[in-house]
Each structure stands twice: as structure tokens, then as C-alpha cells.
Design a protein around this motif. Sequence first.
Motif, PDB file in Angstrom:
ATOM      1  N   LEU A 100      -4.335  -2.806  15.832  1.00 28.08           N
ATOM      2  CA  LEU A 100      -3.789  -1.964  14.661  1.00 28.08           C
ATOM      3  C   LEU A 100      -3.853  -2.683  13.263  1.00 28.08           C
ATOM      4  O   LEU A 100      -3.914  -2.321  12.172  1.00 28.08           O
ATOM      5  CB  LEU A 100      -2.297  -1.209  14.994  1.00 28.08           C
ATOM      6  N   ASP A 101      -3.359  -3.886  13.322  1.00 31.36           N
ATOM      7  CA  ASP A 101      -3.186  -4.505  12.196  1.00 31.36           C
ATOM      8  C   ASP A 101      -4.506  -5.035  11.490  1.00 31.36           C
ATOM      9  O   ASP A 101      -4.693  -4.932  10.138  1.00 31.36           O
ATOM     10  CB  ASP A 101      -2.434  -6.128  12.587  1.00 31.36           C
ATOM     11  N   VAL A 102      -5.604  -5.175  12.355  1.00 37.52           N
ATOM     12  CA  VAL A 102      -6.991  -5.508  11.788  1.00 37.52           C
ATOM     13  C   VAL A 102      -7.469  -4.104  11.349  1.00 37.52           C
ATOM     14  O   VAL A 102      -8.183  -3.929  10.145  1.00 37.52           O
ATOM     15  CB  VAL A 102      -7.818  -5.861  13.124  1.00 37.52           C
ATOM     16  N   ILE A 103      -7.041  -3.100  11.958  1.00 36.79           N
ATOM     17  CA  ILE A 103      -7.640  -1.654  11.410  1.00 36.79           C
ATOM     18  C   ILE A 103      -6.843  -1.454  10.204  1.00 36.79           C
ATOM     19  O   ILE A 103      -7.411  -0.456   9.262  1.00 36.79           O
ATOM     20  CB  ILE A 103      -7.347  -0.537  12.407  1.00 36.79           C
ATOM     21  N   SER A 104      -5.614  -1.808   9.826  1.00 39.33           N
ATOM     22  CA  SER A 104      -5.062  -1.615   8.698  1.00 39.33           C
ATOM     23  C   SER A 104      -5.667  -1.862   7.492  1.00 39.33           C
ATOM     24  O   SER A 104      -5.171  -1.548   6.398  1.00 39.33           O
ATOM     25  CB  SER A 104      -3.647  -2.077   8.797  1.00 39.33           C
ATOM     26  N   PHE A 105      -6.633  -2.709   7.474  1.00 38.11           N
ATOM     27  CA  PHE A 105      -7.273  -3.296   6.246  1.00 38.11           C
ATOM     28  C   PHE A 105      -8.038  -2.345   5.656  1.00 38.11           C
ATOM     29  O   PHE A 105      -8.586  -2.291   4.563  1.00 38.11           O
ATOM     30  CB  PHE A 105      -8.214  -4.389   6.808  1.00 38.11           C
ATOM     31  N   PHE A 106      -8.453  -1.144   6.485  1.00 38.44           N
ATOM     32  CA  PHE A 106      -9.168  -0.237   6.017  1.00 38.44           C
ATOM     33  C   PHE A 106      -8.377   1.031   5.307  1.00 38.44           C
ATOM     34  O   PHE A 106      -8.682   1.803   4.578  1.00 38.44           O
ATOM     35  CB  PHE A 106      -9.803   0.844   6.961  1.00 38.44           C
ATOM     36  N   ILE A 107      -6.735   0.691   5.378  1.00 41.60           N
ATOM     37  CA  ILE A 107      -5.944   1.610   4.419  1.00 41.60           C
ATOM     38  C   ILE A 107      -6.177   1.132   2.925  1.00 41.60           C
ATOM     39  O   ILE A 107      -6.146   0.071   2.816  1.00 41.60           O
ATOM     40  CB  ILE A 107      -4.656   1.366   4.997  1.00 41.60           C
ATOM     41  N   ASP A 108      -5.997   2.346   2.037  1.00 41.65           N
ATOM     42  CA  ASP A 108      -5.885   2.091   0.722  1.00 41.65           C
ATOM     43  C   ASP A 108      -4.870   1.238   0.311  1.00 41.65           C
ATOM     44  O   ASP A 108      -3.646   1.465   0.639  1.00 41.65           O
ATOM     45  CB  ASP A 108      -6.039   3.240  -0.098  1.00 41.65           C
ATOM     46  N   THR A 109      -5.278   0.026  -0.443  1.00 42.07           N
ATOM     47  CA  THR A 109      -4.313  -0.830  -1.023  1.00 42.07           C
ATOM     48  C   THR A 109      -3.600  -0.143  -2.170  1.00 42.07           C
ATOM     49  O   THR A 109      -2.680  -1.182  -2.749  1.00 42.07           O
ATOM     50  CB  THR A 109      -4.940  -2.314  -1.169  1.00 42.07           C
ATOM     51  N   SER A 110      -3.900   0.683  -2.855  1.00 46.19           N
ATOM     52  CA  SER A 110      -3.266   1.018  -3.947  1.00 46.19           C
ATOM     53  C   SER A 110      -1.830   1.635  -3.845  1.00 46.19           C
ATOM     54  O   SER A 110      -1.033   1.494  -4.645  1.00 46.19           O
ATOM     55  CB  SER A 110      -3.897   2.411  -4.605  1.00 46.19           C
ATOM     56  N   GLY A 111      -1.428   1.807  -2.609  1.00 47.98           N
ATOM     57  CA  GLY A 111      -0.195   2.660  -2.270  1.00 47.98           C
ATOM     58  C   GLY A 111       0.841   1.723  -1.389  1.00 47.98           C
ATOM     59  O   GLY A 111       0.493   0.592  -1.013  1.00 47.98           O
ATOM     60  N   SER A 112       1.845   1.926  -1.135  1.00 46.91           N
ATOM     61  CA  SER A 112       2.974   1.125  -0.425  1.00 46.91           C
ATOM     62  C   SER A 112       2.741   1.321   1.072  1.00 46.91           C
ATOM     63  O   SER A 112       3.601   0.846   2.010  1.00 46.91           O
ATOM     64  CB  SER A 112       4.251   1.292  -0.877  1.00 46.91           C
ATOM     65  N   ASP A 113       1.874   2.091   1.654  1.00 49.00           N
ATOM     66  CA  ASP A 113       1.972   2.648   2.772  1.00 49.00           C
ATOM     67  C   ASP A 113       1.437   1.511   3.892  1.00 49.00           C
ATOM     68  O   ASP A 113       1.987   1.447   4.956  1.00 49.00           O
ATOM     69  CB  ASP A 113       1.121   3.834   3.416  1.00 49.00           C
ATOM     70  N   LYS A 114       0.667   0.845   3.295  1.00 51.94           N
ATOM     71  CA  LYS A 114       0.014  -0.310   4.155  1.00 51.94           C
ATOM     72  C   LYS A 114       0.922  -1.422   4.565  1.00 51.94           C
ATOM     73  O   LYS A 114       1.245  -1.859   5.367  1.00 51.94           O
ATOM     74  CB  LYS A 114      -1.179  -0.955   3.259  1.00 51.94           C
ATOM     75  N   VAL A 115       1.791  -1.670   3.470  1.00 52.93           N
ATOM     76  CA  VAL A 115       2.945  -2.596   3.684  1.00 52.93           C
ATOM     77  C   VAL A 115       3.886  -2.227   4.436  1.00 52.93           C
ATOM     78  O   VAL A 115       4.468  -2.919   5.510  1.00 52.93           O
ATOM     79  CB  VAL A 115       3.540  -3.196   2.507  1.00 52.93           C
ATOM     80  N   SER A 116       4.177  -1.111   4.633  1.00 51.27           N
ATOM     81  CA  SER A 116       5.428  -0.276   5.443  1.00 51.27           C
ATOM     82  C   SER A 116       4.890  -0.332   7.021  1.00 51.27           C
ATOM     83  O   SER A 116       5.587  -0.620   7.765  1.00 51.27           O
ATOM     84  CB  SER A 116       5.561   0.828   4.845  1.00 51.27           C
ATOM     85  N   PHE A 117       3.501  -0.184   7.077  1.00 49.63           N
ATOM     86  CA  PHE A 117       2.725  -0.043   8.385  1.00 49.63           C
ATOM     87  C   PHE A 117       2.912  -1.151   9.025  1.00 49.63           C
ATOM     88  O   PHE A 117       3.216  -1.554  10.185  1.00 49.63           O
ATOM     89  CB  PHE A 117       1.435   0.496   8.233  1.00 49.63           C
ATOM     90  N   LYS A 118       2.569  -2.471   8.255  1.00 47.79           N
ATOM     91  CA  LYS A 118       2.345  -3.628   8.590  1.00 47.79           C
ATOM     92  C   LYS A 118       3.891  -4.315   9.160  1.00 47.79           C
ATOM     93  O   LYS A 118       3.793  -5.121   9.993  1.00 47.79           O
ATOM     94  CB  LYS A 118       1.764  -4.749   7.769  1.00 47.79           C
TER      95      LYS A 118
END
Length: 268
Positions: A100-118
Motif C-alpha cells: 500500500l505504501d508503494v501504491i501511495s506514490f500514485f496519489i496526487d501529491t498536491s494535497g495532504s491525503d498522501k501524508v495522512s495515508f502514510k
Amino acid sequence: MDLYRFPFDTQNCSITLQSTVYSAEEIQLDVATDKIKILQKSKELFQAQGEWELIDINETKAIMIDWVEADQLIYQITIKRRPVLYVINIMTPVFFFLVLDVISFFIDTSGSDKVSFKVTLLLSISVMLLILNDTLPSTSRRIPLIGVYCSVVFILIGISILETILVNYLMKKGAKKRSTVETAAAVTGKYCVRGQQNPPDSVRDQNEEQSRTLDLLKQILRAATNRNQEKISLSWNAWARIIDVIFSVLYMFAIIVFLSVHTNRWFS
């Protein structure tokens, strides 16, 4: 217990039978049946269908020479742990957290959702480490490989969070520079418009050619401002994208190397 390869470990237990009173001349110990019959009978009596599986039983004869010679009959029992429970409850969830952490690289980096997910993934790994700490018995020997496995995954996800924070910082800095340029362009355009609406008395009667010249200058200024704005924004965004792509490639390469080496050590 040697827990280095837990939960794929095999333990050897020894049972020594001897007389502490009589010597070898008075009592001689010998095996009643052969090894195959002992193993078959032991497996029939080994009713525990839980964590351990009986693998083999070996017997050897020896003579203890201390203050008196005495016969010894030594049974070496080999048991193997059934790893299915630990693979399902600990190893598989940690592996899917890493995926899931590898897949999270495909999340848009413009928002804060990626950091919260990690961060959520990192907290999940922390819970798994607490469960593992309660599962493993205390040992003074080498750190079990499953502990190294969970700890390295925890560190990898932590490094991934730091990279995501850096990329978000670069993206927001580019957006901030862009808004600054937009504000400066708006103020400049407003000043030009005011200058056109309230011209001095000496130029009030200028012809249409001067008005067209002023409009042309405004268009040139607006185009130059937009070009500078896009250049600044694209510069920061480009650095953020390059860092994200390079890190994602190195991250996946590190995961593949780690899992390959760790699996080889686990089953070697």
C-alpha cells in the motif's frame, strides 16, 4: 530456544536417561525398539495439533565418566513450528502495508491525503510491532528475522513519509511563488488602468494610435508576467516530480533487494 528464524524455526530438545547411583557394571541402559518404531509410536502419542509438529527422534548411547562410570541413553527430539498462524496474522499484513505504501506514490501529491495515508500505515506497523513483542519470548541471542522484517518495513515507510513531506513542501513553495507573481501582475495592471482612466491634461487629447500603443504595452506586460509565473511554478513542480519519481524507483528497488535477501536468510 533459538528464535532467529521464527516462525520458520526448528528446535532440538534432548532428554538424557541415566542412573545417578549405580555404575555401568550394575545397570546397563539400552533401547527397547528401533528408531522407526519409536518415531511412529511417538507421533501417535503426540496428540497436540497446535503450534508444534514432531519431526524426528534420535537416540544415542554414551558413558558418563565422573566419579563413576554410568550408562547414558540420550534422546534428541526435533520439533518444527507451524508458521501458518504467524504468517497470516503478522507477516502478511506487514507485507500488504508495504504494498500500500508503494501504491501511495500514485496519489496526487498536491494535497495532504498522501501524508495522512502514510502516517496511518506507519501507525499500523507500530501496532504489529507491539503484537510481535508480546508474541516472542524473551531471548538474549540474535534478533529474530521477523523483528528485523517488521523494523525495516517501519523504517522504509518512515523514509517514505519524509520524502512525501519534502515533495509537498516544494509543490506549495511553487504555488506560493506563483500567487506572488499573480499579485504583482494584478497591481501593475491596475496601475496601468488607472493611468489610462485619469491621464494628465496634456495627453487627454491624444489620438487612437497612442491608445493602441498603451494597450499593446499592457498585453506585452501581461504576457511576460504570465510567462515568468509559469516558469517559476514549473521549476518547483519539476523538481518535486523528479524527486518523487527517482525516490519511487529507488524505493521499489530497495524493497525488492531487502525481501530477496531476507527471504534467503529465512529459508537458508
